[in-house]
Design a protein around this motif. Structure first.
Motif, PDB file in Angstrom:
ATOM      1  N   ALA A  10      45.904  57.657  49.151  1.00  0.00           N
ATOM      2  CA  ALA A  10      45.156  58.691  48.792  1.00  0.00           C
ATOM      3  C   ALA A  10      44.786  58.415  47.354  1.00  0.00           C
ATOM      4  O   ALA A  10      43.837  58.693  46.880  1.00  0.00           O
ATOM      5  CB  ALA A  10      45.700  60.156  49.249  1.00  0.00           C
ATOM      6  N   LEU A  11      46.104  58.029  46.716  1.00  0.00           N
ATOM      7  CA  LEU A  11      46.028  57.919  45.224  1.00  0.00           C
ATOM      8  C   LEU A  11      44.889  56.889  44.710  1.00  0.00           C
ATOM      9  O   LEU A  11      44.013  56.892  44.058  1.00  0.00           O
ATOM     10  CB  LEU A  11      47.197  57.695  44.737  1.00  0.00           C
ATOM     11  CG  LEU A  11      48.102  58.686  44.100  1.00  0.00           C
ATOM     12  CD1 LEU A  11      49.422  58.061  43.593  1.00  0.00           C
ATOM     13  CD2 LEU A  11      47.417  59.407  43.089  1.00  0.00           C
ATOM     14  N   LEU A  12      45.255  55.639  45.557  1.00  0.00           N
ATOM     15  CA  LEU A  12      44.514  54.429  45.341  1.00  0.00           C
ATOM     16  C   LEU A  12      42.791  54.961  45.664  1.00  0.00           C
ATOM     17  O   LEU A  12      41.995  54.431  44.973  1.00  0.00           O
ATOM     18  CB  LEU A  12      44.728  53.389  46.277  1.00  0.00           C
ATOM     19  CG  LEU A  12      46.407  52.760  45.745  1.00  0.00           C
ATOM     20  CD1 LEU A  12      46.727  51.534  46.645  1.00  0.00           C
ATOM     21  CD2 LEU A  12      46.272  52.396  44.298  1.00  0.00           C
ATOM     22  N   VAL A  26      53.404  53.728  37.074  1.00  0.00           N
ATOM     23  CA  VAL A  26      51.965  53.230  37.375  1.00  0.00           C
ATOM     24  C   VAL A  26      51.132  54.641  36.639  1.00  0.00           C
ATOM     25  O   VAL A  26      51.560  55.874  37.030  1.00  0.00           O
ATOM     26  CB  VAL A  26      51.439  53.085  38.630  1.00  0.00           C
ATOM     27  CG1 VAL A  26      49.923  52.643  38.418  1.00  0.00           C
ATOM     28  CG2 VAL A  26      52.129  51.776  38.969  1.00  0.00           C
ATOM     29  N   VAL A  27      50.471  54.543  35.956  1.00  0.00           N
ATOM     30  CA  VAL A  27      49.320  55.669  35.393  1.00  0.00           C
ATOM     31  C   VAL A  27      47.946  55.212  35.626  1.00  0.00           C
ATOM     32  O   VAL A  27      47.703  54.030  35.636  1.00  0.00           O
ATOM     33  CB  VAL A  27      49.444  55.891  33.745  1.00  0.00           C
ATOM     34  CG1 VAL A  27      50.961  56.652  33.665  1.00  0.00           C
ATOM     35  CG2 VAL A  27      49.127  54.822  32.936  1.00  0.00           C
ATOM     36  N   GLN A  66      56.266  54.684  44.832  1.00  0.00           N
ATOM     37  CA  GLN A  66      55.576  55.377  45.554  1.00  0.00           C
ATOM     38  C   GLN A  66      54.230  55.041  46.125  1.00  0.00           C
ATOM     39  O   GLN A  66      53.405  55.571  46.869  1.00  0.00           O
ATOM     40  CB  GLN A  66      55.396  56.798  44.982  1.00  0.00           C
ATOM     41  CG  GLN A  66      56.478  57.825  45.405  1.00  0.00           C
ATOM     42  CD  GLN A  66      56.389  59.108  44.847  1.00  0.00           C
ATOM     43  OE1 GLN A  66      54.979  59.486  44.184  1.00  0.00           O
ATOM     44  NE2 GLN A  66      57.395  59.833  44.300  1.00  0.00           N
ATOM     45  N   LEU A  67      53.463  54.063  45.439  1.00  0.00           N
ATOM     46  CA  LEU A  67      52.247  53.774  45.279  1.00  0.00           C
ATOM     47  C   LEU A  67      51.719  53.300  46.568  1.00  0.00           C
ATOM     48  O   LEU A  67      50.767  53.537  47.138  1.00  0.00           O
ATOM     49  CB  LEU A  67      52.031  52.686  44.282  1.00  0.00           C
ATOM     50  CG  LEU A  67      50.582  52.549  43.687  1.00  0.00           C
ATOM     51  CD1 LEU A  67      50.256  53.704  42.956  1.00  0.00           C
ATOM     52  CD2 LEU A  67      50.479  51.496  42.688  1.00  0.00           C
ATOM     53  N   MET A 104      50.669  42.322  42.110  1.00  0.00           N
ATOM     54  CA  MET A 104      51.336  42.277  40.668  1.00  0.00           C
ATOM     55  C   MET A 104      52.015  43.443  40.191  1.00  0.00           C
ATOM     56  O   MET A 104      52.905  43.370  39.667  1.00  0.00           O
ATOM     57  CB  MET A 104      50.133  41.668  39.854  1.00  0.00           C
ATOM     58  CG  MET A 104      50.931  41.267  38.457  1.00  0.00           C
ATOM     59  SD  MET A 104      50.022  39.887  37.574  1.00  0.00           S
ATOM     60  CE  MET A 104      50.750  39.494  36.303  1.00  0.00           C
ATOM     61  N   ILE A 105      51.179  44.687  40.417  1.00  0.00           N
ATOM     62  CA  ILE A 105      51.465  46.081  40.047  1.00  0.00           C
ATOM     63  C   ILE A 105      52.891  46.258  40.712  1.00  0.00           C
ATOM     64  O   ILE A 105      53.782  46.560  39.927  1.00  0.00           O
ATOM     65  CB  ILE A 105      50.356  46.913  40.378  1.00  0.00           C
ATOM     66  CG1 ILE A 105      49.318  46.874  39.416  1.00  0.00           C
ATOM     67  CG2 ILE A 105      51.151  48.265  40.326  1.00  0.00           C
ATOM     68  CD1 ILE A 105      49.390  47.693  38.204  1.00  0.00           C
TER      69      ILE A 105
END
Ligand SMILES: Nc1ncnc2c1ncn2[C@@H]1O[C@H](COP(=O)(O)OP(=O)(O)O)[C@@H](O)[C@H]1O
Ligand SMILES: [Mg+2]
Lengths: 234, 287
Positions: free
Chosen positions: A226-228, A204-205, A220-221, A196-197
């Motif tokens: 690594a961010l997740l 996204v923050v 970029q997500l 959904m995102i």
């Protein structure tokens, strides 16, 4: 460049004596679809409740469309143009779908109600059913239509995919994209559901430690596991 | 021994007056979570409004119209000055409205004296019903109570503001987040509840002896009525007032007024034990 539609400036808020949000700052641009992510219990719902005036702002400033809404009562926040779809949906169980929609805009005319039902056809099929008799997914659609019937400039949603079957999650995602594209509506979407995102969001923050830790373009997500891992793993 | 028709009419009469009082209590509690211990004194103010107009030489009917307006306006002021500052703390609302009730009783003593007063019969005629004479004024009371109660329900169930008010009763925060102006609704509700009590006080004034303590005798059965009917529902007072009113009135007719209050109290406690949410109450949401 337009001024941001929403500005949170050094907001602290929480429950009782504890603070959940600490010196949180965030700006949202007009027309943007912003995803808000973070672990369970990190304060995503607290952030939206504070925006809606359900929790007291202990320090900081909240500005929306040029109005200072710091500690304004919830009905003034709504009247200023913020539509709210809370976690758990909170439809009125004893009211019919039609009555639930009217709660979103007491001045709604028949064509406004028709337009709200056009967003989610199931609402028209079951117009006389009560909110409490709907499935979770139908209640979620009703809650979104109820927020949109007030013609908000900013729509905020708290985990609309929670506990809902995937086909309806996709339908909701499509509708959100559509209202954002057609009406240029600004959207803040608290979500754990990656599909959904990525389907809806421009940016996204991540929330961590009571403030915004990182902001990335949604595109970029997927390329940055690594961010997740950092902000979503338990 | 009075005829069956008279007994039934008297019981309905009392139940309808109780309904006017209980309805005001119930909507104030439903919307604002305020337990209004001064509700009996609002009723008393209604009766004394009629008395004031009688003392000034005005007709009863003027008093009947003035009472709900005056008490409604008074309710509006009290909401603004007192209630809105305390309404989210239940204990404070109880203390504040209790203090208000003492203050009102004392003020009435200061202005009208501690003794009792009476209101002249506005209609002295009787109507023959099933062969027995029945006071026409009591029929008038029933008609006006039915009319006002019906209008109140139409307002809550057929208008959009009424829908909004029921939405606030069901989920105050969500209603506010949808833009429902809860501040205005609180004002309106408190004032409407006060006006209903004021009207009840005015219509019963010719039937009773007016003294500064008359409120309590109505507050207690009205409370029992909303507890029996179920808190948090606007329909509940109908069931509760019918049950409490008819039971009390019949027991008073056949036994004695003292036994009547005892029987009503015990029955109410039993009902509340067996159905804690009241007869129409919903089960509390399980969390
Ligand atoms: N009503 C409440 N009273 C007290 N603490 C709460 C309440 N709601 C949430 N919290 C606490 O606030 C923190 C943030 O909660 P929340 O904003 O609901 O998290 P999220 O939505 O990100 O999962 C959590 O530690 C939670 O336990
Ligand atoms: Mg949450």
């Amino acid at each position: 460049m337009d001024k941001p539609v929403l500005e949170l400036d050094g907001i602290s808020a929480g429950y009782g004596t504890g603070l959940v949000l600490q010196d949180l700052s965030l700006t949202v641009d007009r027309g943007e679809v912003l995803g808000i992510m973070g672990r369970n219990g990190v304060g995503k719902s607290t952030l939206l409740k504070t925006l809606m005036g359900l929790l007291k702002v202990r320090s900081g400033r909240l500005t929306f469309s040029g109005h200072d809404l710091t500690n304004a009562p919830s009905y003034r926040v709504a009247a200023a143009g913020v539509g709210y779809v809370p976690q758990g949906r909170e439809v009125f169980p004893d009211f019919t779908i039609r009555q639930n929609l009217i709660m979103g805009n007491l001045k709604a005319r028949n064509d406004d109600i028709d337009a709200a039902m056009d967003l989610f056809p199931v609402l028209r099929e079951r117009a006389r059913a009560t909110g409490g008799s709907l499935s979770g997914g139908q209640q979620q659609q009703l809650a979104i239509a109820r927020a949109l019937i007030g013609r908000p400039a900013l729509l905020v949603l708290d985990e609309p995919s929670e506990g809902i079957q995937p086909s309806i999650v996709r339908e909701i995602g499509t509708t959100l994209k559509q209202v954002s594209a057609e009406k240029g509506m600004t959207i803040m979407l608290v979500e754990q559901n990656m599909d959904m995102i990525t389907q809806c969001c421009d940016r996204v923050v991540f929330l961590e430690g009571g403030r915004i830790a990182t902001s990335v373009p949604a595109a970029q997500l997927l390329e940055s596991p690594a961010l997740l891992n950092k902000y979503m793993a338990f | 021994m009075s005829s069956v028709a008279t007994i039934v009419l008297d019981a309905s009469n009392y139940a309808l007056i109780l309904l006017l009082i209980a309805l005001g209590l119930a909507i104030i509690f439903g919307l604002m979570n305020v337990i209004n211990l001064a509700h009996g004194e609002f009723l008393m103010l209604g009766a004394y409004t009629v008395l004031s107009i009688q003392m000034a030489g005005g007709p009863f009917w003027l008093g009947l119209i003035a009472a709900p307006l005056a008490v409604g306006l008074f309710g509006l002021v009290i909401e603004e000055v007192v209630i809105r500052r305390v309404y989210h703390r239940v204990l404070d609302t109880i203390l504040a409205t209790w203090g208000l009730s003492l203050l009102l009783k004392q003020s009435i003593v200061l202005v009208f004296g501690p003794g009792s007063h009476s209101i002249e019969d506005p209609i002295s005629a009787s109507v023959m019903i099933f062969g027995a004479p029945y006071p026409a004024y009591r029929l008038f009371i029933m008609a006006i109570s039915l009319l006002v109660v019906t209008a109140t329900f139409l307002f809550f169930f057929k208008t959009r503001i009424g829908l909004a008010a029921r939405g606030v009763i069901a989920n105050r925060n969500m209603a506010a987040c949808l833009g429902i102006n809860t501040r205005n609704l609180d004002r309106m509700t408190f004032s409407l509840g006060a006006a209903l009590a004021g009207l009840a006080g005015a219509v019963i004034a010719p039937l009773i002896s007016l003294d500064p303590h008359l409120g309590l005798g109505y507050l207690v059965p009205a409370f029992l009525a909303i507890l029996v009917g179920g808190l948090g529902s606007i329909m509940a007072p109908v069931v509760g007032a019918a049950g409490v009113g008819v039971t009390e009135n019949l027991a008073a007719t056949f036994l004695s007024p003292v036994y009547a209050q005892l029987i009503v109290f015990i029955t109410a406690v039993l009902v509340i034990r067996l159905a804690p949410g009241g007869l129409l109450g919903k089960k509390r949401r399980q969390t």
